[in-house]
Design a protein around this motif. Structure first.
Motif, mmCIF file in Angstrom:
data_model
loop_
_atom_site.group_PDB
_atom_site.id
_atom_site.type_symbol
_atom_site.label_atom_id
_atom_site.label_comp_id
_atom_site.label_asym_id
_atom_site.label_seq_id
_atom_site.Cartn_x
_atom_site.Cartn_y
_atom_site.Cartn_z
ATOM 1 N N UNK A 4 -8.475 -3.121 2.158
ATOM 2 C CA UNK A 4 -7.968 -1.783 2.470
ATOM 3 C C UNK A 4 -7.291 -1.176 1.244
ATOM 4 N N UNK A 5 -6.422 -1.957 0.610
ATOM 5 C CA UNK A 5 -5.629 -1.368 -0.455
ATOM 6 C C UNK A 5 -6.379 -1.276 -1.784
ATOM 7 N N UNK A 6 -7.450 -2.073 -1.924
ATOM 8 C CA UNK A 6 -8.300 -1.910 -3.103
ATOM 9 C C UNK A 6 -8.961 -0.540 -3.075
ATOM 10 N N UNK A 7 -9.094 0.062 -1.884
ATOM 11 C CA UNK A 7 -9.683 1.401 -1.778
ATOM 12 C C UNK A 7 -8.614 2.485 -1.724
ATOM 13 N N UNK A 8 -7.478 2.173 -1.102
ATOM 14 C CA UNK A 8 -6.428 3.190 -0.990
ATOM 15 C C UNK A 8 -5.819 3.499 -2.360
ATOM 16 N N UNK A 9 -5.674 2.466 -3.195
ATOM 17 C CA UNK A 9 -5.089 2.687 -4.522
ATOM 18 C C UNK A 9 -5.878 3.700 -5.357
ATOM 19 N N UNK A 10 -7.223 3.496 -5.552
ATOM 20 C CA UNK A 10 -7.954 4.527 -6.317
ATOM 21 C C UNK A 10 -7.901 5.904 -5.667
ATOM 22 N N UNK A 11 -7.902 5.957 -4.321
ATOM 23 C CA UNK A 11 -7.831 7.267 -3.651
ATOM 24 C C UNK A 11 -6.513 7.950 -3.996
ATOM 25 N N UNK A 37 -6.317 9.383 2.633
ATOM 26 C CA UNK A 37 -5.834 8.003 2.519
ATOM 27 C C UNK A 37 -6.412 7.136 3.643
ATOM 28 N N UNK A 38 -6.420 7.686 4.875
ATOM 29 C CA UNK A 38 -6.992 6.924 6.002
ATOM 30 C C UNK A 38 -8.485 6.675 5.764
ATOM 31 N N UNK A 39 -9.206 7.721 5.287
ATOM 32 C CA UNK A 39 -10.627 7.580 4.987
ATOM 33 C C UNK A 39 -10.873 6.500 3.950
ATOM 34 N N UNK A 40 -10.028 6.476 2.927
ATOM 35 C CA UNK A 40 -10.171 5.463 1.874
ATOM 36 C C UNK A 40 -9.949 4.067 2.441
ATOM 37 N N UNK A 41 -8.970 3.935 3.334
ATOM 38 C CA UNK A 41 -8.693 2.627 3.941
ATOM 39 C C UNK A 41 -9.933 2.131 4.701
ATOM 40 N N UNK A 42 -10.596 3.043 5.438
ATOM 41 C CA UNK A 42 -11.812 2.667 6.177
ATOM 42 C C UNK A 42 -12.931 2.276 5.214
ATOM 43 N N UNK A 43 -13.091 3.080 4.130
ATOM 44 C CA UNK A 43 -14.094 2.741 3.111
ATOM 45 C C UNK A 43 -13.827 1.343 2.571
ATOM 46 N N UNK A 44 -12.563 1.031 2.346
ATOM 47 C CA UNK A 44 -12.190 -0.286 1.811
ATOM 48 C C UNK A 44 -12.654 -1.394 2.728
ATOM 49 N N UNK A 45 -12.427 -1.211 4.024
ATOM 50 C CA UNK A 45 -12.839 -2.240 4.984
ATOM 51 C C UNK A 45 -14.357 -2.439 4.952
ATOM 52 N N UNK A 46 -15.099 -1.304 4.818
ATOM 53 C CA UNK A 46 -16.560 -1.392 4.818
ATOM 54 C C UNK A 46 -17.100 -1.943 3.504
#
Lengths: 185, 181
Positions: free
Chosen positions: A110-117, B162-171
């Motif tokens: 989750x946070x590997x994606x939230x950080x770049x966002x 931010x929520x969208x990014x969190x979902x992308x991260x999970x996928x």
């Protein structure tokens, strides 16, 4: 009273969604300024400057400044407290398992994606602030002097020896240049 | 000195002497909490810091809550966190109150215009620093770009991004385990 409640809710939400330290709150503050009309983009940049120039965490400083701007002393207490509550509760819950959490695949994903966002959001703010700084619509001209000052400061911040200077030195220098070269549009 | 008072005062001192926030506070925490007080170990601080990078909120508040909980449970956490936020609240309120009457003064306007150019450079610096550790590969670069572009060209709230990014991260990143960062 409603304003105070809204201030608390807005900052609680900012505290819950801004990941990556003080600057990460800026995109949310920008969106707050558009939605509430409590302060302008111009106000926001002076808030950032003052938050950087005074001691204390930038996020807390900015919340205090916005709170004061909107609701006086009471706002100046409520906004930073509301900003703090999510981080406080999360760490309170995680404190015991903090070492184990690092290896948790879902958490890291989750946070590997939230950080770049989050970094993308801050970059967007940088773009918008640069446009208002260098091409202010009120005057309709290009602020060449401001642009030059930006380049000088940026060069300093990325030069090995100069960048070790405390941030307030850069701010003081910029304020003096602003006065000397009449930077206001 | 009572432990909770000590926690409050130590964190207040760190907060009142730290300029810049975020990463700037790490060496101060290291010196005060690890070396002077011996409250936590260097490893604790490193773990705490990596968690701070992955949890919402102000980094120094995370640190204060963490140290406070370790030393004094809920009350300790509360005292330490209040210690972090009290000095900035006092200082910024004073600055704001003092600055108010002078905001339309032309000299102050010119000074603020100079500061504005400096703030752009400071944000550029944060972006570059965060980018180095936060955007290590192509998928994360795509998320960075998508969030930035959506933020500039649409009026989608940053919360949903931010929520969208969190979902992308999970996928995208699940199953890669610890390799993602």
């Amino acid at each position: 009273m409603m304003t105070l409640l809204r201030l608390a809710v807005e900052f609680f939400i900012i505290g819950l969604f801004s990941v990556g330290g003080g600057m990460a709150t800026v995109p949310f503050l920008m969106s707050l300024s558009e939605r509430s009309g409590w302060f302008s983009l111009q106000n926001l940049t002076s808030m950032i400057a003052i938050s950087e120039a005074t001691p204390g965490p930038i996020g807390i400083n900015m919340a205090t400044y916005v709170g004061y701007h909107v609701y006086g002393l009471l706002g100046a207490v409520i906004a930073p407290v509301a900003l703090t509550i999510p981080a406080f509760l999360i760490i309170l819950l995680l404190a015991k398992i903090i070492a184990r959490l690092r290896g948790n695949a879902r958490f890291e994903a989750i946070f590997a994606a939230v950080r770049p966002a989050s970094i993308g959001l801050i970059s967007a703010v940088l773009l918008q602030l640069s446009i208002t700084t260098f091409f202010p619509q009120a005057s309709g001209s290009v602020q060449w002097k401001s642009m030059l000052l930006f380049l000088v400061i940026a060069a300093g911040l990325f030069t090995p020896k100069v960048k070790r200077l405390p941030i307030p030195v850069f701010l003081l220098f910029s304020a003096l240049c602003g006065i000397l070269f009449q930077l206001a549009p | 000195m009572h432990k909770n008072l000590d926690l409050f005062l130590t964190m207040a001192k760190i907060s009142a002497t730290c300029f810049g926030g975020g990463y700037a506070i790490i060496p101060l925490l290291q010196r005060e909490l690890v070396e002077n007080k011996g409250w936590i170990s260097s490893e604790d601080l490193t773990d705490m810091f990596s968690i701070s990078q992955c949890t919402p909120g102000v980094i120094s508040v995370n640190a204060a809550t963490f140290v406070g909980t370790r030393l004094g449970g809920f009350t300790g956490a509360l005292c330490a966190t209040l210690g972090v936020i009290t000095p900035p609240i006092a200082i910024i309120s004073l600055v704001a109150a003092f600055l108010w009457p002078y905001l339309s003064n032309p000299w102050v306007q010119h000074a603020l215009a100079g500061l504005q150019a400096c703030v752009c450079a400071l944000i550029l610096l944060s972006v570059v620093q965060l980018f180095r550790s936060g955007v290590p590969n192509i998928p994360s670069f795509c998320i960075f770009l998508a969030a930035g572009l959506l933020s500039v060209f649409t009026s989608v709230s940053p919360i949903f991004l931010v929520i969208g990014a969190a979902l992308c991260g999970l996928l995208l990143f699940r199953g890669r385990g610890g390799d993602v960062s």
